[in-house]
Design a protein around this motif. Sequence first.
Motif, PDB file in Angstrom:
ATOM      1  N   ASP A 254       0.805  -1.216   0.000  1.00 36.60           N
ATOM      2  CA  ASP A 254       0.000   0.000   0.000  1.00 36.60           C
ATOM      3  C   ASP A 254       0.839   1.267   0.000  1.00 36.60           C
ATOM      4  O   ASP A 254       0.293   2.358   0.094  1.00 36.60           O
ATOM      5  N   ARG A 255       2.148   1.126  -0.074  1.00 39.60           N
ATOM      6  CA  ARG A 255       2.976   2.322  -0.065  1.00 39.60           C
ATOM      7  C   ARG A 255       2.713   3.165  -1.309  1.00 39.60           C
ATOM      8  O   ARG A 255       2.501   2.645  -2.400  1.00 39.60           O
ATOM      9  N   ARG A 256       2.747   4.480  -1.117  1.00 44.42           N
ATOM     10  CA  ARG A 256       2.554   5.395  -2.224  1.00 44.42           C
ATOM     11  C   ARG A 256       3.888   5.699  -2.901  1.00 44.42           C
ATOM     12  O   ARG A 256       4.867   6.030  -2.240  1.00 44.42           O
ATOM     13  N   ILE A 257       3.919   5.581  -4.212  1.00 42.60           N
ATOM     14  CA  ILE A 257       5.113   5.950  -4.966  1.00 42.60           C
ATOM     15  C   ILE A 257       5.217   7.474  -4.963  1.00 42.60           C
ATOM     16  O   ILE A 257       4.210   8.172  -5.080  1.00 42.60           O
ATOM     17  N   PRO A 258       6.414   8.036  -4.811  1.00 47.27           N
ATOM     18  CA  PRO A 258       6.547   9.500  -4.775  1.00 47.27           C
ATOM     19  C   PRO A 258       5.931  10.157  -6.009  1.00 47.27           C
ATOM     20  O   PRO A 258       6.024   9.637  -7.131  1.00 47.27           O
ATOM     21  N   THR A 259       5.312  11.297  -5.800  1.00 44.76           N
ATOM     22  CA  THR A 259       4.671  12.026  -6.899  1.00 44.76           C
ATOM     23  C   THR A 259       5.688  12.701  -7.805  1.00 44.76           C
ATOM     24  O   THR A 259       5.305  13.329  -8.799  1.00 44.76           O
ATOM     25  N   THR A 260       6.971  12.586  -7.480  1.00 42.03           N
ATOM     26  CA  THR A 260       8.015  13.140  -8.346  1.00 42.03           C
ATOM     27  C   THR A 260       8.392  12.175  -9.463  1.00 42.03           C
ATOM     28  O   THR A 260       9.404  12.375 -10.148  1.00 42.03           O
ATOM     29  N   THR A 261       7.588  11.128  -9.647  1.00 44.62           N
ATOM     30  CA  THR A 261       7.704  10.254 -10.812  1.00 44.62           C
ATOM     31  C   THR A 261       6.361  10.236 -11.522  1.00 44.62           C
ATOM     32  O   THR A 261       5.312  10.453 -10.903  1.00 44.62           O
ATOM     33  N   LEU A 262       6.371   9.962 -12.816  1.00 41.38           N
ATOM     34  CA  LEU A 262       5.120   9.945 -13.576  1.00 41.38           C
ATOM     35  C   LEU A 262       4.188   8.857 -13.054  1.00 41.38           C
ATOM     36  O   LEU A 262       2.976   9.080 -12.927  1.00 41.38           O
ATOM     37  N   THR A 263       4.734   7.703 -12.715  1.00 34.85           N
ATOM     38  CA  THR A 263       3.906   6.619 -12.174  1.00 34.85           C
ATOM     39  C   THR A 263       3.268   7.036 -10.853  1.00 34.85           C
ATOM     40  O   THR A 263       2.070   6.839 -10.627  1.00 34.85           O
ATOM     41  N   GLY A 264       4.064   7.630  -9.962  1.00 36.11           N
ATOM     42  CA  GLY A 264       3.541   8.068  -8.680  1.00 36.11           C
ATOM     43  C   GLY A 264       2.525   9.183  -8.820  1.00 36.11           C
ATOM     44  O   GLY A 264       1.520   9.223  -8.100  1.00 36.11           O
ATOM     45  N   TRP A 265       2.787  10.106  -9.743  1.00 38.59           N
ATOM     46  CA  TRP A 265       1.852  11.205  -9.954  1.00 38.59           C
ATOM     47  C   TRP A 265       0.505  10.688 -10.471  1.00 38.59           C
ATOM     48  O   TRP A 265      -0.552  11.102  -9.988  1.00 38.59           O
ATOM     49  N   ARG A 266       0.553   9.779 -11.425  1.00 36.13           N
ATOM     50  CA  ARG A 266      -0.701   9.247 -11.966  1.00 36.13           C
ATOM     51  C   ARG A 266      -1.455   8.439 -10.917  1.00 36.13           C
ATOM     52  O   ARG A 266      -2.688   8.452 -10.889  1.00 36.13           O
ATOM     53  N   GLN A 267      -0.726   7.743 -10.055  1.00 33.17           N
ATOM     54  CA  GLN A 267      -1.383   7.035  -8.958  1.00 33.17           C
ATOM     55  C   GLN A 267      -2.089   8.026  -8.049  1.00 33.17           C
ATOM     56  O   GLN A 267      -3.237   7.809  -7.631  1.00 33.17           O
ATOM     57  N   PHE A 268      -1.431   9.129  -7.729  1.00 31.68           N
ATOM     58  CA  PHE A 268      -2.024  10.170  -6.890  1.00 31.68           C
ATOM     59  C   PHE A 268      -3.269  10.759  -7.538  1.00 31.68           C
ATOM     60  O   PHE A 268      -4.285  10.985  -6.880  1.00 31.68           O
ATOM     61  N   VAL A 269      -3.205  11.001  -8.838  1.00 29.73           N
ATOM     62  CA  VAL A 269      -4.328  11.627  -9.545  1.00 29.73           C
ATOM     63  C   VAL A 269      -5.533  10.700  -9.628  1.00 29.73           C
ATOM     64  O   VAL A 269      -6.682  11.116  -9.408  1.00 29.73           O
ATOM     65  N   HIS A 270      -5.280   9.441  -9.925  1.00 26.51           N
ATOM     66  CA  HIS A 270      -6.389   8.537 -10.254  1.00 26.51           C
ATOM     67  C   HIS A 270      -6.873   7.675  -9.099  1.00 26.51           C
ATOM     68  O   HIS A 270      -7.982   7.132  -9.166  1.00 26.51           O
ATOM     69  N   ASP A 271      -6.069   7.535  -8.052  1.00 31.14           N
ATOM     70  CA  ASP A 271      -6.518   6.722  -6.925  1.00 31.14           C
ATOM     71  C   ASP A 271      -7.658   7.412  -6.186  1.00 31.14           C
ATOM     72  O   ASP A 271      -7.533   8.575  -5.781  1.00 31.14           O
ATOM     73  N   ASP A 272      -8.759   6.709  -6.019  1.00 28.01           N
ATOM     74  CA  ASP A 272      -9.854   7.249  -5.228  1.00 28.01           C
ATOM     75  C   ASP A 272      -9.500   7.162  -3.751  1.00 28.01           C
ATOM     76  O   ASP A 272      -8.786   6.243  -3.319  1.00 28.01           O
ATOM     77  N   PRO A 273      -9.981   8.113  -2.945  1.00 20.87           N
ATOM     78  CA  PRO A 273      -9.730   8.017  -1.505  1.00 20.87           C
ATOM     79  C   PRO A 273     -10.283   6.710  -0.946  1.00 20.87           C
ATOM     80  O   PRO A 273     -11.282   6.186  -1.429  1.00 20.87           O
ATOM     81  N   VAL A 274      -9.614   6.187   0.065  1.00 17.94           N
ATOM     82  CA  VAL A 274     -10.088   4.963   0.710  1.00 17.94           C
ATOM     83  C   VAL A 274     -11.428   5.242   1.380  1.00 17.94           C
ATOM     84  O   VAL A 274     -11.593   6.247   2.079  1.00 17.94           O
ATOM     85  N   THR A 275     -12.406   4.388   1.147  1.00 23.32           N
ATOM     86  CA  THR A 275     -13.713   4.534   1.787  1.00 23.32           C
ATOM     87  C   THR A 275     -13.964   3.327   2.678  1.00 23.32           C
ATOM     88  O   THR A 275     -13.464   2.229   2.411  1.00 23.32           O
ATOM     89  N   LEU A 276     -14.747   3.537   3.723  1.00 26.04           N
ATOM     90  CA  LEU A 276     -15.005   2.458   4.660  1.00 26.04           C
ATOM     91  C   LEU A 276     -16.273   2.784   5.451  1.00 26.04           C
ATOM     92  O   LEU A 276     -16.467   3.920   5.901  1.00 26.04           O
ATOM     93  N   ASP A 277     -17.130   1.794   5.615  1.00 32.25           N
ATOM     94  CA  ASP A 277     -18.344   1.937   6.414  1.00 32.25           C
ATOM     95  C   ASP A 277     -18.188   1.155   7.710  1.00 32.25           C
ATOM     96  O   ASP A 277     -17.634   0.048   7.725  1.00 32.25           O
ATOM     97  N   LEU A 278     -18.699   1.718   8.787  1.00 29.51           N
ATOM     98  CA  LEU A 278     -18.664   1.017  10.062  1.00 29.51           C
ATOM     99  C   LEU A 278     -19.644  -0.149  10.057  1.00 29.51           C
ATOM    100  O   LEU A 278     -20.763  -0.037   9.529  1.00 29.51           O
ATOM    101  N   LEU A 279     -19.241  -1.241  10.644  1.00 28.11           N
ATOM    102  CA  LEU A 279     -20.129  -2.387  10.786  1.00 28.11           C
ATOM    103  C   LEU A 279     -21.183  -2.099  11.855  1.00 28.11           C
ATOM    104  O   LEU A 279     -20.896  -1.434  12.856  1.00 28.11           O
TER     105      LEU A 279
END
Length: 345
Positions: free
Chosen positions: A13-38
């Motif tokens: 689950d580590r985030r690749i640094p945004t100073t790379t194209l891969t890391g930047w695109r991950q930052f742009v396109h990854d949706d925030p983590v969502t979670l519902d309480l049981l």
Amino acid sequence: MVVTAPDPGIIDDRRIPTTTLTGWRQFVHDDPVTLDLLPAADLAGLDAASRAGYDEARVKYHSELIVVETSAVRDVIRQGRLLSLLNQREVSARRGLIVSGAAATGKSTAIKQLGRTHEMLIRNRYPAADRIPVVYVTAPPKGSPKKLATQFAHFLGMPPFRSRANEMDIATTVCDVLTEARTDLVIVDEIHNVNLATSAGEDLSDHLKYFTEHLPATFVFAGINVESSGLFTGVRGQQIAARFVMTRTGKFPYRDEWRAMIAAMEQALRLHNHEPGSLVSHARYLHQRTGGLISSLSHIIRASAIHAIAEQTEQITRDLMDAIVVDHATESAAPKPPRQRQAGT
């Protein structure tokens, strides 16, 4: 040192640094983590392994929580978008944006949100196009023009240049690639590393100017107290000052926006015993603890939530927040206020 390859069955689950194209695109396109309480009944029915997995998911969720859209973030996005539109038919002397402020006042968050907003707009407008709308790099400390050019090349994932390649070889190649990729927003963070009072800073500034003149893009610089860092020194500095507008980030005063930020973070909590509104009731305490710094506020709330899950208390209290240690600068400047002064908010 031997580095062992990770087990392919384990999700990293580590985030690749945004100073790379891969890391930047991950930052742009990854949706925030969502979670519902049981529901309480379902929670009570979990076995030990399932409960551990559920709690681990909530820890992951709270480690990120949400990015609060503050007035500073909105202003940077508004200014950046406006300049991008102004520059779209400009062939020289394009206008740029400088985001200046003290450390930990949300500069990097704001410029990254600007970049994300811009890239999403371009992707939606040209869904099939192979573009690189945004580049995000940091100015190298004690850097040289070659180091700066290499930062751009590193972001693009370009293969290493020959040792004999000079800065202009790298810069020209980078500009050709970015022009072909239709890059129209370039973000340079840590711009306070460029001090025009030094010869190295002058060389680095000249190289930045080369990029601004050879790329049909809007440039955004961000740094700590840029006004006093030497960026506007001499003739070179006057040229930068004449082409860039400035917006500032800072500590948040104890006003409605501060309480609204806490309310937004509290609403995002996923704790089973937390009483809604109790965090907002500590708004003044949190302001005194953090000195109005949003980074410190986020740290206290996220760390408290994770601690509440680990200790199975499932709620954030004043005692728990008192136990959370934030960065040394904040702890030194804003020590914990005594309880007898906390009557009311």
